[in-house]
Design an enzyme around this catalytic site. Structure first.
Site, short mmCIF file in Angstrom:
data_model
loop_
_atom_site.label_atom_id
_atom_site.label_comp_id
_atom_site.label_asym_id
_atom_site.label_seq_id
_atom_site.Cartn_x
_atom_site.Cartn_y
_atom_site.Cartn_z
N LYS A 70 -9.43 17.34 -12.26
CA LYS A 70 -7.93 17.63 -11.93
C LYS A 70 -7.55 19.00 -11.33
O LYS A 70 -6.58 19.48 -11.56
CB LYS A 70 -7.00 17.06 -12.81
CG LYS A 70 -6.95 15.53 -13.22
CD LYS A 70 -6.03 15.38 -14.05
CE LYS A 70 -5.89 13.62 -14.33
NZ LYS A 70 -7.28 13.20 -14.82
N THR B 280 3.09 18.78 -7.42
CA THR B 280 2.93 20.17 -8.09
C THR B 280 1.64 20.48 -8.23
O THR B 280 0.80 19.68 -8.49
CB THR B 280 3.74 20.27 -9.31
OG1 THR B 280 3.05 19.17 -10.19
CG2 THR B 280 5.15 19.90 -9.30
N GLY C 204 -5.56 3.09 -3.11
CA GLY C 204 -6.77 3.99 -3.59
C GLY C 204 -6.36 5.42 -3.89
O GLY C 204 -7.63 5.90 -4.14
N ASP D 166 0.94 -1.23 0.08
CA ASP D 166 -0.08 0.11 0.13
C ASP D 166 0.71 1.18 0.17
O ASP D 166 2.14 1.07 0.24
CB ASP D 166 -0.84 0.00 1.25
CG ASP D 166 -1.90 1.15 1.28
OD1 ASP D 166 -2.43 1.58 0.07
OD2 ASP D 166 -2.07 1.69 2.45
#
Length: 1097
Positions: free
Chosen positions: A599, A648, A728, A430
């Protein structure tokens, strides 16, 4: 990378079909078709017909695709048919299917249905719901004994000895005393049952601890933040909203007096969606309010801020977290499976030897009785003590692991598979909380012409202080002069600004464009929630920040460190404090949250002092590069920061006039009221603002890695392990962490698997991926699901050749599915590492599960086979303890088999000499003593042996690679030990027969004494590094045998064994049986030394 792997063309018509597909794209003109054409055009033109994996017809693309999704798997299954399939494992498949069918008949699952839950009236609920508790136990009170016995007797070794022991109740087949057979078997079962009982009781205590935790909280403002890292692995705090009509009730108790109910969909696996309605019937007209994922708090999530009162909809096995968790299973190590196969080989040798003996007898008399007696006489070929020694060895390895001071806090929770730590090939880890600490630190601010790092933040602080002091003086001189400059700025945005003003604008944008909320803890008691607001401490020391992303908190904490502090925020406004202490108030007009599709996120605010309206936006460079004004530095600097492992964000703004905002607000509200295509219409309106925005700055935030993650991953890679990261989290975050942790080296190419939703898109992207060589793969969970649906075998083949694989946006079920795929397609051993509740399924599915105790709780560590406190401890756990456990168990098991083979060889020689009589050579206590007090301690002391020191194993992790090949316990090494046993058994028996006097009892005394001495010398021959306990075990066993000679007058001639003749005969036979082996070992180490011996020297 994978040119040699065909993707199995279904038929040659794929060529023409692919041409049609290319023509379709080229004729599409501008639009989505043209964009897709440009994406794959180069690859498709150069693709050979044989490389096309699919039947590329337009029907296959446009129509029903269900005919194709099982093609690869069907091709694999068609390879074996009929009797060949049955012999090669089909019988096991049929037996398993029958057992599963019977279990399903006995345990029929209740059909899941939608439900209606009434507030305050549980008696109205028609259905009974599962008990609201978690259960990691393997057994219950009724299934414990049958279950443990089944797990033991499913191994051929134990089943064989059960049959042999039961045969001793038949007088005609009885050879010795009952205790010689039942005592070892009973001891094995007692040890096993005791160990399983202890492990099961610990699981019960852990479950009881978790089930004792309760929810009992409330929020006043109608919203709260929750943490879902235990469910989906994301550390982002999610904002959850209460049902609006319940927020207007005067008091909390009124919740139970209203006539209302919740209708919810049936339980399902998806943790990202929910559909339901809230209905209040005692109002006029009745109130119906839709419920979505924003109104839910799933089990295994944590209320991070505020308090809540909720209605329980799903309980126990019907909760999302439990439905995404697989049931615990009993894990069996690869070494145990290999020994099980060798045991079957020994059984065949036993049957063959017995048949030969009966044949040489001439099948005289009741030959079948003689056959069975020979089977019992040679039964020591399969030693029951093998199970005892291995189980005790596993317990010793676990004790050593937990006592290792270099890995404090390590706990062995499954004591049956320590050797698995030395056989691993795939390591699936993970990200959140495992590789990272969940601690974000602001590292870089880039303005295009100037860059600020951690060592120059004081310059930003000084410039910000000067800028705000000038602004304050100008404002006090003329309050009305703020509007004209704003218009000038809007009309002429390219006017060069001073560095101070650019820093001022950048810091202000970062301080305003976010979803962070400052929280002040109440000074009163925890239960006094209604008076908490009036009794809060608003000092800086008492302020903490809440947000849906740790990046957001890091940015706001940075603005606070340079002087611009967020002191208050609600749904409509936020307040900033300048370096001089002035409070600036901004009205929040609109907020556009971050989504994985866009995004980016944005906010429109109005400055209360100047009435200026500004649209701020920040997001990933791929999303922002098309909406900001032209520049020549953004792409290059984003690449530089990414190579440094920084996350960034590009920050931009656009000034709006009142008319522009009013026009936008009207169109935006109209779009939100649309019934059809609401999402698309809203996005189109927002995009109308995202044009020619002024680029302010580029920020770089570092996600702090766990201590020594980079050297640990480097060590594991050098040890030959292939590391996959399953998370995830978002794709950009996962890629960034993969690079910063050196999971993917800086010089290594990364192939980001484009999002695919259909079989055709998966085909095109797989062909593009096939042409990449030695590159890491990054793929999202949705795309992975599509690829596995149509091309499971081909995708796994390609992915397994990658040096590293990153799977992002994975659900807990997908993580476990990936583990099982690797096990099925590669046959290699897998290890899963995680720290959250969303990793439990993966940990339980892997051959070896490791849990890390961290900030996310102990759910993963409690369900794992091994628990560590830090990721860096995994390196030592594998290359030191895993290596030593496997090497020691391999040596121990082969030596125990040698101990049984040598005495069986002596029995065969004895029977052959005495006319093939089925008479035992040694009886009673001699057989029991040989397997216990006379040889047990030296043989078991092999668990202390080591070929290299731990420091050397850590320094040269390449030594771990040899373990995965299984050379320490193989057919070759097994046959070598068989030949050694035959040689030594023959020498001991023939030597005793040649040198014995007139009485048979002398043969027994000479051969048995030489046998015990040979075993002690063979232990010394096998040892590579002496431990003082080994010497004690040798001397103790020798002393026990010498002392017992005085009491063995039933078997030995005591006066004879006190003579010099007995001593020299025993010595001569022992030297002949052992000396050649010592010479061969010396020559082998000189002529062909093992790799570890070169390091030791």
């Amino acid at each position: 990378m994978a040119e040699q792997i065909p993707l199995y063309p279904v038929r040659s018509a794929a060529a023409a079909a692919s041409c049609k597909r290319a023509a379709y794209f080229s004729a599409a003109g501008p639009g989505p078709g043209a964009e897709r054409s440009s994406r794959y055009q180069l690859e498709d033109e150069s693709a050979h017909l044989d490389e096309m994996p699919l039947m590329m017809s337009e029907e296959g693309f446009e129509n029903d695709e269900s005919d194709y999704h099982k093609l690869p798997r069907a091709r694999i299954l068609r390879r074996k048919r009929g009797l060949e399939w049955f012999v090669c494992g089909g019988w096991k498949f049929l037996c398993t299917s029958c057992c599963d069918w019977l279990i399903n008949i006995c345990q029929r699952k209740k059909e899941l249905k939608a439900r209606t839950v009434w507030l305050g009236y549980p008696e109205k609920c028609e259905e009974k719901h599962p008990r609201n508790s978690i259960k990691n136990q393997k057994y219950n009170v009724f299934t414990f004994i049958p279950g443990v016995l089944y797990e033991q007797f499913k191994f051929f070794l134990n089943l064989y000895f059960l049959v042999v022991s039961c045969s001793q109740f038949v007088p005609a087949l009885k050879i010795g005393y009952l205790y010689t057979y039942w005592a070892p078997l009973g001891f094995v079962l007692a040890v096993t049952i005791m160990r399983e009982a202890i492990d099961e009781f610990r699981r019960f205590q852990r479950d009881k601890e978790v089930n004792s935790q309760l929810y009992s909280k409330l929020t006043v403002r109608g919203s709260c933040f929750i943490r879902t890292d235990q469910l989906d692995g994301e550390t982002d705090w999610k904002l959850k909203v209460a049902v609006s009509c319940t927020q207007r009730l005067p008091a909390l108790g009124d919740l139970f007096s209203i006539n209302a109910y919740v209708y919810a969909q049936k339980p399902q696996l998806d943790i990202h969606s929910f559909e339901g309605t809230f209905t209040r019937e005692d109002s006029d007209p009745p109130i119906h309010e839709s419920l979505s994922i924003e109104n839910t708090l799933w089990a295994s999530t944590v209320v991070a801020s505020g308090t809540i009162i909720g209605v329980v909809i799903y309980t126990g096995k019907e909760t999302r977290s439990v439905m995404n968790t697989s049931n615990p299973k009993s894990k069996v190590g690869l070494l145990d499976l290999e020994l099980n196969q060798l045991t079957k080989a020994l059984f065949l040798a036993l049957v063959a030897l017995s048949v030969v003996m009966v044949t040489l007898q001439g099948f005289s008399g009741p030959w079948y009785r003689s056959l069975f007696r020979f089977l019992l006489l040679f039964s020591y070929i399969i030693p029951i003590s093998l199970r005892v020694n291995l189980d005790m060895g596993k317990a010793a390895y676990g004790w050593m692991i937990m006592r290792d001071e270099n890995i404090p806090g390590t706990v062995v929770r499954t004591s049956t598979i320590p050797e698995e730590l030395g056989r691993l090939v795939y390591l699936l880890t993970d990200k959140t909380g495992t590789l990272t600490r969940n601690e974000m630190v602001f590292k870089r601010l880039h303005l295009g012409t100037v860059s600020y790092g951690t060592d120059t933040m004081d310059e930003i602080q000084n410039q910000l202080m000067n800028s705000y002091s000038q602004t304050q003086s100008q404002t006090s001189g003329n309050n009305a002069s703020s509007t004209p400059p704003r218009k000038a700025q809007s009309s002429a945005p390219k006017v060069r600004k001073s560095v101070s003003s650019r820093v001022h604008e950048a810091v202000k944008a970062v301080a305003l464009c976010h979803n962070v909320t400052p929280v002040y803890e109440a000074r009163g008691a925890a239960g006094e929630t209604e008076f908490a607001e009036a009794d809060q401490d608003f000092s800086d020391d008492n302020r903490t920040y809440q947000a849906s992303s740790p990046d957001e908190v890091a940015l706001v904490q940075w603005t606070e460190s340079v002087g611009l502090t967020l002191v208050n925020r609600d749904l409509t406004s936020m307040q900033l404090r300048t370096p001089s202490g002035q409070i600036l108030t901004y009205c929040i007009l609109q907020t556009f949250p971050f989504t994985s599709e866009s995004k980016r996120m944005g906010v429109i605010v109005r400055d209360e002092s100047t009435a200026e309206i500004t649209f701020y936006m920040k997001g990933a460079d791929v999303a922002m590069s098309t909406v900001v004004q032209y520049n020549d530095w953004l792409e290059e600097e984003c690449g530089n920061m990414a190579r440094e492992g920084l996350r960034t964000l590009v920050v931009a703004k656009r000034a709006l006039t009142d008319e522009q905002y009013q026009d936008f607000e009207n169109r935006y509200n109209q779009a939100k009221l649309s019934i059809h295509d609401r999402t698309l219409k809203v996005a189109a309106v927002v995009e109308s603002l995202e044009r020619e925005m002024e680029l302010l700055c580029l920020t770089g935030v570092e996600d702090q890695l766990q201590t020594d993650v980079r050297p640990t991953l480097e060590m594991l890679r050098n040890a030959g392990l292939k590391i996959w990261m399953l998370t995830g989290d978002k794709l950009e975050t996962a890629t960034c962490i993969a690079k910063s942790s050196h999971l993917v080296s800086r010089m290594q190419d990364t192939h980001v698997f484009r999002p695919v939703t259909s079989r055709g898109e998966a085909h095109l992207e797989l062909n593009a991926f096939r042409r990449k060589h030695d590159c890491a793969l990054v793929i999202s969970g949705d795309s992975l699901e599509v690829c596995l649906k149509y091309y499971e075998h081909e995708f796994v083949e390609l992915a397994c050749q990658c040096p590293a694989v990153v799977c992002c946006r994975c659900t807990p079920t997908q993580k476990a599915h990936i583990v099982r795929l690797l096990q099925q397609h590669t046959g290699r051993r897998t290890c899963a590492i995680g720290d959250g509740g969303n990793d439990v399924s993966m940990i339980q599915a892997a051959d070896c599960g490791i849990g890390i105790e961290g900030k996310e709780g102990r759910q993963a560590s409690l369900a794992a086979d091994f628990s560590v406190s830090q990721f860096k401890h995994i390196g030592r756990l594998l290359v030191v303890h895993g290596r030593s456990s496997y090497k020691r168990s391999a040596a121990l098991s082969q030596f125990v088999m040698h101990r049984g083979l040598i005495i069986s060889t002596m029995q065969a020689v004895f029977s052959s000499v005495f006319y093939f009589a089925s008479v035992p050579l040694y009886q009673g206590f001699l057989m029991v003593g040989y397997a216990t007090v006379y040889t047990m301690f030296p043989v078991f002391s092999l668990v202390l042996d080591q070929d290299v020191k731990p420091e050397m194993a850590m320094l040269y992790p390449e030594l771990y690679k040899d373990l995965t090949k299984g050379r320490s316990l193989s057919c070759k090494t097994f046959l070598v030990w068989v030949l050694i046993s035959i040689y030594q058994g023959g020498i001991l028996m023939f030597g005793a027969l040649v040198l014995f006097e007139s009485e048979f009892v002398h043969v027994v005394a000479i051969s048995f004494t030489a046998l015990v001495l040979t075993e002690l010398l063979m232990v010394a021959l096998t040892v590579r590094t002496w431990h003082w306990l080994m010497a004690v075990a040798e001397l103790l066993s020798l002393g026990c045998y010498v002392a017992s000679l005085a009491f063995l007058n039933q078997y030995f001639d005591v006066p004879f064994i006190m003579t010099v003749t007995f001593v020299w005969k025993v010595s001569a036979i022992t030297v002949v049986s052992c000396l050649p082996l010592y010479v061969l070992k010396y020559l082998k180490r000189k002529l062909s030394p093992p790799s570890y011996s070169k390091l030791s020297s």
